[in-house]
Design a protein around this motif. Sequence first.
Motif, PDB file in Angstrom:
ATOM      1  N   PHE A 185       0.830  -1.213   0.000  1.00  0.00           N
ATOM      2  CA  PHE A 185       0.000   0.000   0.000  1.00  0.00           C
ATOM      3  C   PHE A 185       0.859   1.255   0.000  1.00  0.00           C
ATOM      4  O   PHE A 185       1.953   1.278   0.566  1.00  0.00           O
ATOM      5  N   PHE A 207      -0.169  -4.823  10.125  1.00  0.00           N
ATOM      6  CA  PHE A 207      -0.994  -5.138  11.285  1.00  0.00           C
ATOM      7  C   PHE A 207      -0.212  -4.710  12.514  1.00  0.00           C
ATOM      8  O   PHE A 207       0.653  -5.433  13.012  1.00  0.00           O
ATOM      9  N   MET A 244       0.821  -6.661  15.742  1.00  0.00           N
ATOM     10  CA  MET A 244       1.472  -7.961  15.578  1.00  0.00           C
ATOM     11  C   MET A 244       2.965  -7.771  15.359  1.00  0.00           C
ATOM     12  O   MET A 244       3.417  -6.713  14.948  1.00  0.00           O
ATOM     13  N   VAL A 304       0.538 -13.937   8.480  1.00  0.00           N
ATOM     14  CA  VAL A 304      -0.807 -13.600   7.990  1.00  0.00           C
ATOM     15  C   VAL A 304      -0.797 -13.556   6.466  1.00  0.00           C
ATOM     16  O   VAL A 304      -1.727 -14.011   5.810  1.00  0.00           O
ATOM     17  N   ARG A 341      -4.795 -15.530  13.916  1.00  0.00           N
ATOM     18  CA  ARG A 341      -4.033 -14.460  13.246  1.00  0.00           C
ATOM     19  C   ARG A 341      -4.937 -13.675  12.311  1.00  0.00           C
ATOM     20  O   ARG A 341      -4.841 -12.449  12.230  1.00  0.00           O
ATOM     21  N   ALA A 342      -5.819 -14.391  11.603  1.00  0.00           N
ATOM     22  CA  ALA A 342      -6.705 -13.698  10.663  1.00  0.00           C
ATOM     23  C   ALA A 342      -7.629 -12.739  11.414  1.00  0.00           C
ATOM     24  O   ALA A 342      -7.876 -11.623  10.950  1.00  0.00           O
ATOM     25  N   VAL A 378      -7.069 -11.179  14.275  1.00  0.00           N
ATOM     26  CA  VAL A 378      -6.316 -10.002  14.715  1.00  0.00           C
ATOM     27  C   VAL A 378      -5.992  -9.116  13.513  1.00  0.00           C
ATOM     28  O   VAL A 378      -6.043  -7.894  13.604  1.00  0.00           O
ATOM     29  N   ALA A 379      -5.704  -9.742  12.378  1.00  0.00           N
ATOM     30  CA  ALA A 379      -5.402  -8.967  11.175  1.00  0.00           C
ATOM     31  C   ALA A 379      -6.602  -8.101  10.792  1.00  0.00           C
ATOM     32  O   ALA A 379      -6.453  -6.928  10.454  1.00  0.00           O
ATOM     33  N   ARG A 382      -8.884  -7.040  12.827  1.00  0.00           N
ATOM     34  CA  ARG A 382      -8.995  -5.990  13.841  1.00  0.00           C
ATOM     35  C   ARG A 382      -8.020  -4.850  13.534  1.00  0.00           C
ATOM     36  O   ARG A 382      -8.354  -3.682  13.645  1.00  0.00           O
ATOM     37  N   GLU A 383      -6.827  -5.221  13.107  1.00  0.00           N
ATOM     38  CA  GLU A 383      -5.787  -4.210  12.917  1.00  0.00           C
ATOM     39  C   GLU A 383      -5.997  -3.413  11.634  1.00  0.00           C
ATOM     40  O   GLU A 383      -5.766  -2.211  11.620  1.00  0.00           O
ATOM     41  N   ASP A 384      -6.341  -4.073  10.558  1.00  0.00           N
ATOM     42  CA  ASP A 384      -6.519  -3.367   9.286  1.00  0.00           C
ATOM     43  C   ASP A 384      -7.285  -4.270   8.327  1.00  0.00           C
ATOM     44  O   ASP A 384      -6.709  -5.177   7.717  1.00  0.00           O
ATOM     45  N   LEU A 425      -8.725  -3.749   5.432  1.00  0.00           N
ATOM     46  CA  LEU A 425      -8.396  -3.658   4.004  1.00  0.00           C
ATOM     47  C   LEU A 425      -7.145  -4.464   3.696  1.00  0.00           C
ATOM     48  O   LEU A 425      -7.096  -5.247   2.733  1.00  0.00           O
ATOM     49  N   ALA A 426      -6.124  -4.306   4.532  1.00  0.00           N
ATOM     50  CA  ALA A 426      -4.888  -5.057   4.320  1.00  0.00           C
ATOM     51  C   ALA A 426      -5.145  -6.546   4.489  1.00  0.00           C
ATOM     52  O   ALA A 426      -4.563  -7.365   3.775  1.00  0.00           O
ATOM     53  N   ALA A 427      -6.031  -6.894   5.417  1.00  0.00           N
ATOM     54  CA  ALA A 427      -6.344  -8.309   5.631  1.00  0.00           C
ATOM     55  C   ALA A 427      -6.951  -8.905   4.364  1.00  0.00           C
ATOM     56  O   ALA A 427      -6.611 -10.015   3.962  1.00  0.00           O
TER      57      ALA A 427
END
Lengths: 269, 368
Positions: free
Chosen positions: A95, A101, A104, A112, B219-220, B222-223, B225-227, B229-231
Motif C-alpha cells: 500500500f 498489522f 502484531m 498472515v 491471526r486472521a 487479529v489482522a 482488527r488491525e486493518d 483492508l490489508a487483511a
Amino acid sequence: MSDPAGTIAQEAVLLSASGVSKRFGGVQALRDVSLTIRRGEVYGLIGPNGAGKTSFFNVLTGLYSPDEGRVTFDGRDLPPGVPHRIAGAGIARTFQNIRLFGAMSALENVMVGRHIRLRTGVIGAILRTPAARAEEAATEARAHELLRYVGIDQLANQQATHLSYGDQRRLEIARALASEPKLLALDEPAAGMNATETGGLRTLIEKLRGDGLTVLLIEHDVKLVMGLCDRVAVLDYGEKIAEDVPDVVRRHPRVITAYLGQQADPEAA
Amino acid sequence: MTLPGDPKLRARLGIVLIGIALAVLPFVVGANFGNSWVRIIDFALLYVMLALGLNIVVGFAGLLDLGYIAFYAVGAYLYALLSSPHLATAFPAVFASAPAWSVWLVLPLGALVAGLFGVLLGTPTLKLRGDYLAIVTLGFGEIIRIFLNNLNAPLNLTNGPQGINNIQSAEIAGQSLGRSFELFGLQIPSVTAHYYFFLALTLLVIFICVRLQDSRLGRAWVAIREDELAARACGINTRNVKLLAFGLGATFGGVAGGLFAGFQGFVSPESFGLLESIMVLCMVVLGGMGHIAGVILGALLLALLPEVLRWGAAPVQQWLFGKVLVDPESLRLLLFGVALVLVMRWRPAGLWPSALRKRELAAHAEVA
C-alpha cells in the motif's frame, strides 16, 4: 490504440487489462485503459498526481470493480471486486500508505500474508492435528526465510509499528511475498524514503526480478522507474498516453506535455 | 523458599499447584464461608465462559458486540425447553410427556443453535464497524429479549415474563447435580458438584481459545482488527472469518446459557437484559482485550467483587462509624463504578493486557 498483446506470444503475457473504465460520480478516474504485463518483467506505471494510477491498482487487486473492461491474469479472467480471490490467483500488493498489522510482530505479519496458502480449519486448529502442526511450523519457517530475503530477520519479534519506515516497507513486501504471488504490485514503495532507503529498495526489486518474479511498480520517483523498469506505461487524466521501454517513453511528446505542460501557443500570446 | 530453576519445571509445578487449589477450593470456601459463596464462584465460572466467548468477537476480531447476552439467552431457553415440563404443559397435543434429554445432547445443541444465531447476527452486519456495529448488535440483543418476553401468545413457547421453571438439573453418569450426594465418603453439595462440572467446561473453553488464538484463524481475526483492508489484500476472506468469530463466540455463550438454566432451575427474560451484555463487555475490556488470561481475570474480578463489597460494606461501616451509614446495596454499585473508572484511568489497556497490546497503546501515547 494498438494492442501489444497481439504482437507477443500469449504465454509471455501474465496480465492483460482491456478497456478498463472506472467512474466516481462525475470524475472519470480511468478511461478505457488497456495494458499488458509480461512474465518476468518490472513494469512501471507512472503519471502525474490524480492520473488514476492508484485507481487502476485498486481495480487490479479487487478493491474496486471496474465499470467496464476486464482483466485477464495468467490466462484466466480475474473476478472483479473480490480481493481475497485475486490474492489467491496470485496478485499480491503493498500500500501507498503502509498498512501493516500494527499490534502484531513482524513475523506474525508475514505469517498472515501466507493465510491464503494455508488450509487449517477450526477443528484442525483446536485439535492441533499433525497436519496443522506441520503447516504451522512450515509457515513460521517460511516467514523467517522471507524476512531474511528482504533483510530484516533480526527484527522478526519486533512489533510492526516499531520498525523504521524503510523496514516497514520491506516488511510489507515480505508479507506480500508470503502469498507466493506471480505478480507483485507495489504502490509507490519509494514514497517518503531517503536516497539510501530508495537505493536499498531498488536492489531488492532487482533481486526479485532476478528470481523470476513479475513486478508492477507504481511510482512518483521517475528516476527510479526509468532506471529499473523494463517497460513503462504513463497515465494522464485516467487515460493511457504511452507504453514502451523507458527511453522511448521519456521522449514521448504527450508524456512531456503531461509532466511539464504545453508550451504556450505563440499566436495566442 | 527457593524455587527450582528450570522454567519448564517451574511452569509444571505452577500448574499442579493451581490444579490442587482449584480442586479443594469449593470445600475450603464451603466450610469457611458457606455454600452461598460456592454458588457465587459457580456463577463466576459462567461469566468466565461468557467473557471468553465475547473476547473472540471483541478482543480478537475487534467487532464491538453489545448484544452478546442474546446467545446466553438462546442457550438457556433451549436448555429450559428441553429439560422442563413447559412444552408438555403448553402443547399437550404434541408432547405427551416432559422431554428428558441428556445434558450431553442439550448442551451441544444449545451451542449449535446459539452459533447459528451468531451467524444470523453476523450476516447483516458484515460491513459495519465500531459504533454502527455496536448499535445494531445492541438492537439484536434487545430483540431476542423482547421475543422471549412476548412469545407466550399466540403459541406459548417461552411462557413470557413469567419465565420457565422446574428445569431439571444436569444429570451426569446417572447422578443429578441438583441434589447433594455422597462420593468416596465425601458429602458433595449440589453447588460443589456444579462447580466441578462448570470448571471442566471452563477449562475446555480456555483450551479452545488458546488453540484458536495461536492458529491461522486467530491471526486472521487479529489482522481484521488491525486493518481490514490489508487483511483482504492478504487473501483473508473477511466475510467467512468474521462470521466464524461471531459463530464461535456465540457458541460459548450458548453453552454457558445452558449451564445457567440447569443450575438455576428457572429462566426468565429479566436475566438477559442489556446490562448483562455490558457487564460481560466490561469484563473483557477491564481484563485486557484479546488476552485470554486477562479476560479470565476480568471476569472473575467483576463477578466476585460486587459480592465481596456487598458482604464487607456493612461490617466495615460498623467498625469505622459505629453504625451503617449507607445501605450496602447502593454502596456496592458506587464502589463498583469507582473501581471501573480507576482502572480505565490508570490501566487503559486492561488489568492484564497482552504484551503486544500494551506496546501498541504505548505507541499511540507516544504519537499523541
